[in-house]
Motif scaffolding. Structure first.
Motif, PDB file in Angstrom:
ATOM      1  N   THR A   1       0.855  -1.184   0.000  1.00  0.00           N
ATOM      2  CA  THR A   1       0.000   0.000   0.000  1.00  0.00           C
ATOM      3  C   THR A   1       0.896   1.241   0.000  1.00  0.00           C
ATOM      4  OG1 THR A   1      -0.105   0.256   2.410  1.00  0.00           O
ATOM      5  CG2 THR A   1      -1.736  -1.215   1.380  1.00  0.00           C
ATOM      6  N   VAL A   2       0.310   2.364  -0.366  1.00  0.00           N
ATOM      7  CA  VAL A   2       1.060   3.620  -0.353  1.00  0.00           C
ATOM      8  C   VAL A   2       1.509   3.966   1.063  1.00  0.00           C
ATOM      9  CG1 VAL A   2       0.861   6.106  -0.720  1.00  0.00           C
ATOM     10  CG2 VAL A   2      -0.001   4.523  -2.448  1.00  0.00           C
ATOM     11  N   TRP A   3       0.669   3.637   2.053  1.00  0.00           N
ATOM     12  CA  TRP A   3       1.031   3.943   3.432  1.00  0.00           C
ATOM     13  C   TRP A   3       2.272   3.187   3.872  1.00  0.00           C
ATOM     14  CZ3 TRP A   3      -0.763   8.227   4.895  1.00  0.00           C
ATOM     15  CH2 TRP A   3      -2.040   8.654   4.499  1.00  0.00           C
ATOM     16  N   MET A   4       2.482   1.991   3.352  1.00  0.00           N
ATOM     17  CA  MET A   4       3.706   1.272   3.681  1.00  0.00           C
ATOM     18  C   MET A   4       4.924   1.919   3.026  1.00  0.00           C
ATOM     19  SD  MET A   4       2.870  -2.804   3.940  1.00  0.00           S
ATOM     20  CE  MET A   4       4.539  -3.099   4.559  1.00  0.00           C
ATOM     21  N   LEU A   5       4.721   2.573   1.884  1.00  0.00           N
ATOM     22  CA  LEU A   5       5.814   3.333   1.292  1.00  0.00           C
ATOM     23  C   LEU A   5       6.233   4.467   2.227  1.00  0.00           C
ATOM     24  CD1 LEU A   5       4.826   3.636  -2.490  1.00  0.00           C
ATOM     25  CD2 LEU A   5       6.403   2.028  -1.421  1.00  0.00           C
ATOM     26  N   TYR A   6       5.240   5.144   2.814  1.00  0.00           N
ATOM     27  CA  TYR A   6       5.557   6.171   3.800  1.00  0.00           C
ATOM     28  C   TYR A   6       6.272   5.562   5.009  1.00  0.00           C
ATOM     29  CZ  TYR A   6       2.744   9.838   1.527  1.00  0.00           C
ATOM     30  OH  TYR A   6       2.256  10.778   0.654  1.00  0.00           O
ATOM     31  N   ALA A   7       5.783   4.427   5.477  1.00  0.00           N
ATOM     32  CA  ALA A   7       6.389   3.786   6.645  1.00  0.00           C
ATOM     33  C   ALA A   7       7.840   3.403   6.382  1.00  0.00           C
ATOM     34  CB  ALA A   7       5.578   2.553   7.047  1.00  0.00           C
ATOM     35  N   SER A   8       8.140   3.009   5.138  1.00  0.00           N
ATOM     36  CA  SER A   8       9.505   2.616   4.813  1.00  0.00           C
ATOM     37  C   SER A   8      10.476   3.786   4.901  1.00  0.00           C
ATOM     38  CB  SER A   8       9.567   2.007   3.411  1.00  0.00           C
ATOM     39  OG  SER A   8       9.359   2.992   2.411  1.00  0.00           O
ATOM     40  N   ARG A   9       9.941   5.015   4.867  1.00  0.00           N
ATOM     41  CA  ARG A   9      10.799   6.200   4.943  1.00  0.00           C
ATOM     42  C   ARG A   9      11.103   6.615   6.378  1.00  0.00           C
ATOM     43  NH1 ARG A   9      10.363   4.411   0.036  1.00  0.00           N
ATOM     44  NH2 ARG A   9      10.906   5.903  -1.604  1.00  0.00           N
ATOM     45  N   LEU A  10      10.416   6.060   7.348  1.00  0.00           N
ATOM     46  CA  LEU A  10      10.646   6.465   8.741  1.00  0.00           C
ATOM     47  C   LEU A  10      12.081   6.198   9.210  1.00  0.00           C
ATOM     48  CD1 LEU A  10       7.278   5.399  10.407  1.00  0.00           C
ATOM     49  CD2 LEU A  10       8.111   7.725   9.985  1.00  0.00           C
ATOM     50  N   PRO A  11      12.711   5.067   8.845  1.00  0.00           N
ATOM     51  CA  PRO A  11      14.110   4.890   9.253  1.00  0.00           C
ATOM     52  C   PRO A  11      15.050   5.929   8.663  1.00  0.00           C
ATOM     53  CG  PRO A  11      13.134   2.783   8.638  1.00  0.00           C
ATOM     54  CD  PRO A  11      12.165   3.843   8.216  1.00  0.00           C
ATOM     55  N   GLY A  12      14.549   6.738   7.743  1.00  0.00           N
ATOM     56  CA  GLY A  12      15.365   7.813   7.182  1.00  0.00           C
ATOM     57  C   GLY A  12      15.886   8.773   8.227  1.00  0.00           C
ATOM     58  N   VAL A  13      15.277   8.784   9.410  1.00  0.00           N
ATOM     59  CA  VAL A  13      15.768   9.609  10.515  1.00  0.00           C
ATOM     60  C   VAL A  13      17.236   9.295  10.811  1.00  0.00           C
ATOM     61  CG1 VAL A  13      15.510  10.062  12.978  1.00  0.00           C
ATOM     62  CG2 VAL A  13      13.491   9.905  11.538  1.00  0.00           C
ATOM     63  N   ALA A  14      17.617   8.051  10.653  1.00  0.00           N
ATOM     64  CA  ALA A  14      18.989   7.648  10.960  1.00  0.00           C
ATOM     65  C   ALA A  14      19.784   7.268   9.716  1.00  0.00           C
ATOM     66  CB  ALA A  14      18.975   6.465  11.938  1.00  0.00           C
ATOM     67  N   MET A  15      19.280   7.591   8.528  1.00  0.00           N
ATOM     68  CA  MET A  15      20.012   7.302   7.302  1.00  0.00           C
ATOM     69  C   MET A  15      20.837   8.533   6.936  1.00  0.00           C
ATOM     70  SD  MET A  15      17.126   5.150   5.168  1.00  0.00           S
ATOM     71  CE  MET A  15      18.062   5.167   3.628  1.00  0.00           C
ATOM     72  N   ALA A  16      22.093   8.505   7.301  1.00  0.00           N
ATOM     73  CA  ALA A  16      22.975   9.653   7.091  1.00  0.00           C
ATOM     74  C   ALA A  16      24.350   9.172   6.657  1.00  0.00           C
ATOM     75  CB  ALA A  16      23.074  10.489   8.358  1.00  0.00           C
ATOM     76  N   GLY A  17      24.372   8.257   5.721  1.00  0.00           N
ATOM     77  CA  GLY A  17      25.631   7.659   5.301  1.00  0.00           C
ATOM     78  C   GLY A  17      26.592   8.650   4.694  1.00  0.00           C
ATOM     79  N   PHE A  18      26.106   9.534   3.849  1.00  0.00           N
ATOM     80  CA  PHE A  18      27.005  10.494   3.221  1.00  0.00           C
ATOM     81  C   PHE A  18      27.481  11.521   4.234  1.00  0.00           C
ATOM     82  CE2 PHE A  18      28.438  13.726   0.222  1.00  0.00           C
ATOM     83  CZ  PHE A  18      29.084  12.940  -0.719  1.00  0.00           C
ATOM     84  N   LEU A  19      26.622  11.867   5.182  1.00  0.00           N
ATOM     85  CA  LEU A  19      27.029  12.766   6.261  1.00  0.00           C
ATOM     86  C   LEU A  19      28.189  12.144   7.036  1.00  0.00           C
ATOM     87  CD1 LEU A  19      24.619  14.584   8.713  1.00  0.00           C
ATOM     88  CD2 LEU A  19      26.702  13.525   9.518  1.00  0.00           C
ATOM     89  N   CYS A  20      28.060  10.866   7.380  1.00  0.00           N
ATOM     90  CA  CYS A  20      29.131  10.180   8.109  1.00  0.00           C
ATOM     91  C   CYS A  20      30.421  10.196   7.300  1.00  0.00           C
ATOM     92  CB  CYS A  20      28.734   8.739   8.405  1.00  0.00           C
ATOM     93  SG  CYS A  20      27.328   8.540   9.510  1.00  0.00           S
ATOM     94  N   ALA A  21      30.308   9.885   6.026  1.00  0.00           N
ATOM     95  CA  ALA A  21      31.499   9.826   5.184  1.00  0.00           C
ATOM     96  C   ALA A  21      32.125  11.202   5.022  1.00  0.00           C
ATOM     97  CB  ALA A  21      31.117   9.250   3.819  1.00  0.00           C
ATOM     98  N   GLN A  22      31.303  12.215   4.843  1.00  0.00           N
ATOM     99  CA  GLN A  22      31.818  13.572   4.696  1.00  0.00           C
ATOM    100  C   GLN A  22      32.522  14.029   5.971  1.00  0.00           C
ATOM    101  OE1 GLN A  22      28.786  16.576   3.903  1.00  0.00           O
ATOM    102  NE2 GLN A  22      30.067  17.441   2.301  1.00  0.00           N
ATOM    103  N   THR A  23      31.944  13.706   7.117  1.00  0.00           N
ATOM    104  CA  THR A  23      32.573  14.047   8.388  1.00  0.00           C
ATOM    105  C   THR A  23      33.906  13.324   8.543  1.00  0.00           C
ATOM    106  OG1 THR A  23      30.400  14.373   9.401  1.00  0.00           O
ATOM    107  CG2 THR A  23      32.261  14.080  10.884  1.00  0.00           C
TER     108      THR A  23
END
Length: 452
Positions: free
Chosen positions: A127-149
Motif C-alpha cells: 500500500t502507499v502507506w507502507m511506502l511512507y512507513a519505509s521512509r521512517l528509518p530515514g531519521v537515521a540514514m545519514a551515510g554520506f554525512l558520516c562519510a563527509q565528516t
C-alpha cells in the motif's frame, strides 16, 4: 595544475600548515579508502529502487487506492520524497553532533542498520502507506554525512580536502551508476520489490564492513599525543546547549549555508520531476534506470576531473565561485524553458529525441552545482573549529534535507502548471533571486575571516 588549485587552497584556509593539505596518516589514508567503499555500497543500495519508484507508486494507486490518475501518482510520488527528506532533516540536525561524540564508526553502523530496515519494509510494501512507513528509518540514514565528516576529520584544510570531498561524491557516483541500471533491469521484469530485497542485504553487508575501519576512525577524534580530542559538540545534554553552540557559527557560514539551502530547493525541484518528465515522454523502467546511471557516470567524471578547473574558471575565491555558479544555474534553467517552449517543435519524436536535451541540460547544470556545493562545504568547514565540524556537517545536511523536503512538491506543482517550461522558469527564478541577493549583499572577502 598546481596554479589552478592555489586560490582554492587559500579559500579553504591553507595558511602554510601542511601545504599539501593531505591525509594525516597512513591509517587515515586506508580509512578514507574504506569510507569510499562504504559510500559505494550506500549509493548502490539506495539507487537500486530509484528508477522503479514512480512505477511502483502508479501500480499501488491503480490497485484500489484513491487518486489513481497520472497526476495523482506524480503528486503522491513527490509527497513520499518530501516525507523522506523531512525524516532525514530531523535526524541530520543531531546526527553530526553524535558523530563528534561517538565517532564515525558508530554513526556508520547506525546508518546502515537504518538503511536495511528501510529497504526491508519497502520490499513488503503493498500500500502507499507502507511506502511512507519505509521512509521512517530515514531519521537515521545519514551515510554520506558520516562519510563527509570522516573526510573532514582525516584531512586538514587545503587542496587535498577539496579533492577528497570531490572523490567522495565520485564514490557515491560509482554506486549511483550501477544502482539505477541494475534496478531498472530487475524491475523491468515486473517485480518492483527485488531491488529493495537486495538493497536490504547489501546494507547489512556494509554494516559489517564498517568494522574494518582503522583504529583512528571508530571512536572520538584523536588529538595530540593520541588522547581523545575534546569536543564541544558532544551529544548535548539539553537543546539549549545544542542551540547555544549553533549560535557560535560565524555569520559568513550562515550566509554560505543559506545559499546552499535556496539552491537546494531549486535542485530538488528539478531532480524530483526528472523521472516524471521522462516517464511522460515514454521511458520504461530499464531506459529510465540507464539514463540515471549515465548521469551519475558523468557526475563522477565531473567531480574527479572538472571540480578544480570549474572552480578556478569561476573565479577561485568563494565569493566569485558562488556568484558565477548561481548565474550559470539560472541561465541553464532559462535555456530549458526556451528549448521546450518556442523551440519545442524542432525536437525529435519519441522519449529519446525529446528527452535528450532535457537530460543534457541537467548534466551541464550539475557541473556548476558540484563546484558550488563542494566549495561551500570546504569553505564553511575551514571557518569553524575542528571540534564542531561534525555538528556543522550535520546542520548542513539538515538544511539540505529541508530543502529537498520542499522541492519535490513545488517542482511537481510547477510541472503540472507549466510543463517543462514552467519547471525551468521556476528553478531559474530561485537561482536568479539568490544571485541578486548574493551580489547586492555583503561582499566580504571570505578568506580574510578565517582568523577572526
Amino acid at each position: 595544475s598546481e596554479h589552478q588549485y592555489r586560490n582554492i587552497g587559500a579559500m579553504t584556509g591553507d595558511n602554510g600548515r601542511d601545504r599539501a593539505g593531505g591525509v594525516s596518516s597512513d591509517s587515515g589514508n586506508s580509512g578514507i579508502v574504506i569510507v569510499y567503499a562504504l559510500v559505494v555500497l550506500y549509493a548502490l543500495c539506495y539507487q537500486l529502487q530509484s528508477p522503479i519508484e514512480p512505477f511502483l507508486v502508479e501500480r499501488l494507486l491503480g490497485e484500489g487506492v484513491a487518486g489513481g490518475s497520472a497526476a495523482g501518482a506524480e503528486r503522491t510520488y513527490a509527497k513520499i520524497k518530501s516525507f523522506f527528506s523531512v525524516a532525514q532533516s530531523v535526524g541530520s540536525l543531531f546526527f553530526g553532533a553524535l558523530l563528534d561524540r561517538y565517532g564515525v564508526k558508530t554513526g556508520l553502523v547506525i546508518n546502515f542498520l537504518a538503511c536495511a530496515a528501510c529497504y526491508r519494509i519497502l520490499s513488503a510494501a503493498d500500500t502507499v502507506w507502507m511506502l511512507y512507513a519505509s521512509r521512517l528509518p530515514g531519521v537515521a540514514m545519514a551515510g554520506f554525512l558520516c562519510a563527509q565528516t570522516a573526510v573532514v576529520k582525516l584531512t586538514v584544510p587545503g587542496e587535498r580536502r577539496l579533492v577528497a570531498l570531490g572523490r567522495l561524491t565520485s564514490a557515491y557516483t560509482v554506486g549511483g551508476v550501477l544502482g539505477p541500471y541494475i534496478g531498472g533491469r530487475l524491475g523491468s521484469a515486473g517485480d518492483y520489490y527485488v531491488g529493495a530485497r537486495w538493497a536490504a542485504r547489501g546494507s547489512l553487508l556494509a554494516a559489517a564492513l564498517v568494522f574494518a575501519l582503522p583504529s583512528t576512525v571508530p571512536g572520538k577524534e584523536v588529538g595530540g599525543g593520541g588522547a581523545p580530542a575534546k569536543t564541544s559538540a558532544a551529544f548535548f545534554t539539553s537543546p539549549r546547549q545544542f542551540f547555544r553552540a549553533l549560535r557560535g557559527i560565524p555569520p559568513v557560514v550562515i550566509s554560505l549555508l543559506a545559499v546552499k539551502v535556496a539552491t537546494g530547493v531549486a535542485n530538488s525541484m528539478s531532480s524530483s520531476v526528472q523521472p516524471l518528465v521522462l516517464r511522460r515522454l515514454g521511458a520504461d523502467e530499464a531506459s529510465l534506470g540507464a539514463t540515471m546511471s549515465a548521469q551519475f557516470a558523468f557526475g563522477g567524471l565531473a567531480n574527479a576531473f572538472l571540480l578544480g578547473p570549474v572552480s578556478a574558471a569561476a573565479g577561485g575565491s568563494a565569493h566569485a565561485v558562488v556568484r558565477n555558479c548561481l548565474l550559470a544555474g539560472a541561465a541553464l534553467h532559462l535555456l530549458q524553458a526556451l528549448v521546450y517552449g518556442a523551440g519545442g517543435d524542432v525536437l525529435l519524436e519519441g522519449w529519446i529525441g525529446r528527452g535528450a536535451p532535457y537530460v543534457a541540460l541537467a548534466v551541464l547544470r550539475a557541473v556548476f552545482q558540484y563546484s558550488l556545493s563542494t566549495s561551500i562545504t570546504v569553505e564553511a568547514s575551514a571557518l569553524v573549529p575542528r571540534d564542531v565540524q561534525g555538528m556543522l556537517v550535520g546542520v548542513e545536511h539538515c538544511l539540505y534535507a529541508v530543502a529537498h523536503g520542499l522541492g519535490p512538491m513545488i517542482g511537481v506543482r510547477a510541472l503540472d502548471f507549466g510543463g517543462m517550461v514552467g519547471s525551468g522558469i521556476a528553478c531559474a527564478f530561485v537561482y536568479g533571486l539568490v544571485f541578486l541577493m548574493w551580489t547586492q549583499g555583503t561582499k566580504a572577502k571570505l578568506s580574510t575571516t578565517k582568523n577572526g
